[in-house]
Enzyme design. Structure first.
Site, PDB file in Angstrom:
ATOM      1  N   ASP A 164       0.832  -1.192   0.000  1.00 44.85           N
ATOM      2  CA  ASP A 164       0.000   0.000   0.000  1.00 44.85           C
ATOM      3  C   ASP A 164       0.876   1.256   0.000  1.00 44.85           C
ATOM      4  OD1 ASP A 164      -2.294  -1.510   0.072  1.00 44.85           O
ATOM      5  OD2 ASP A 164      -2.637  -1.262   2.215  1.00 44.85           O
ATOM      6  N   ARG A 188      -1.273  -0.551  -8.803  1.00 41.25           N
ATOM      7  CA  ARG A 188      -2.667  -0.215  -8.511  1.00 41.25           C
ATOM      8  C   ARG A 188      -2.814   1.309  -8.567  1.00 41.25           C
ATOM      9  NH1 ARG A 188      -3.534  -1.068  -2.624  1.00 41.25           N
ATOM     10  NH2 ARG A 188      -3.820  -3.276  -3.095  1.00 41.25           N
TER      11      ARG A 188
END
Length: 278
Positions: free
Chosen positions: A107, A158
């Site tokens: 992340d 992402r």
């Protein structure tokens, strides 16, 4: 115990409840990105405990037959204690995951961690020939240059709009401009990347843009959404595309839930509507 509204966004407090949620997702042809909640640790023991749980989670996923992977936060793996700590703990998790055939997402947190996160991602991605992915935020002014840098790095990227609130000198603060950047980033990736694109958005306009780019270029991509948000749309999209749901779990659920609500009031409406209709 997680209350009814929050449990729309968090899959319980244990790995078992998270994997059971993933099992139900898989029945709907949706895959799971499992995240143990935790961040900004300043205690090495807390880092070690989460790293150990992630390694156990990897083996559980590998032995379960579920379509699932994991996602980790740099500050959860000790970035606040030093980049060397973060890199060492990330390598430990990725080594275990690669051994068991489980993908690892990294992340992205606030803008001050971007360099350290990207450098660590590039290192493990090149070492393992992929098997890892990283999150990129469209609201950061630097992201266009970053995705060009990552174009030849194995692994996945992402694309999200950005959940943090960085200062205007490093980020676009107007939502229309952020949407424009998101589209531009997707266009570059679909033209230059050999797959490995994850569209992390609940915005129907951004998903439709990605679908059009896929039709134009034939580049593989996947759609990623959060647990508890537009889940009916996730199931519908999964009939045609690869869809992954971000599945957080753990006893540190309160701050995560508040963040989801603070990001978009619509998230609270989604949760309340689900509770009232359940």
């Amino acid at each position: 115990m997680i209350p009814p509204i929050a449990d729309r966004f968090v899959a319980g407090e244990s790995p078992a409840t998270a994997l059971e949620h993933v099992r139900r997702l898989n029945e709907q042809n949706v895959k799971g990105i499992v995240n143990l909640l935790g961040e900004h640790y300043e205690d090495r023991d807390a880092v070690a405990a989460d790293v150990a749980e992630y390694r156990h989670l990897v083996t559980d996923i590998a032995g379960s037959g579920l379509e699932a992977c994991i996602s980790v936060k740099p500050s959860q793996l000790g970035l606040d204690l030093g980049e060397d700590v973060f890199r060492a703990e990330l390598a430990t998790i990725v080594d275990t995951a690669v051994e068991h055939g489980v993908f690892v997402w990294i992340d992205m947190e606030d803008h001050t961690t971007t360099d350290a996160t990207l450098e660590a991602f590039e290192t493990v991605a090149r070492e393992h020939g992929g098997s890892v992915g990283v999150c990129m935020q469209a609201n950061l002014r630097r992201t266009r240059a970053d995705i060009k840098r990552l174009a030849d790095v194995p692994g996945k990227v992402r694309f999200v709009k950005g959940a943090y609130d960085p200062p205007a000198d490093v980020a676009y603060t107007d939502s229309t401009r952020v949407d424009q950047e998101y589209r531009t980033l997707l266009e570059y990736a679909f033209e230059r990347y050999d797959g490995g694109i994850a569209v992390g958005s609940h915005d129907p306009a951004m998903i439709e843009h990605a679908r059009a780019l896929h039709d134009r270029h034939g580049t593989d991509f996947e759609i990623q959404m959060l647990m508890g948000v537009r889940e009916d749309a996730q199931y519908d999209l999964a009939e045609e595309y690869e869809v992954w749901q971000y599945v957080p779990y753990g006893d540190r659920w309160l701050s995560y839930f508040y963040r989801r609500v603070a990001e978009r009031k619509a998230n609270l409406r989604f949760a309340l509507r689900a509770v009232l209709s359940g």
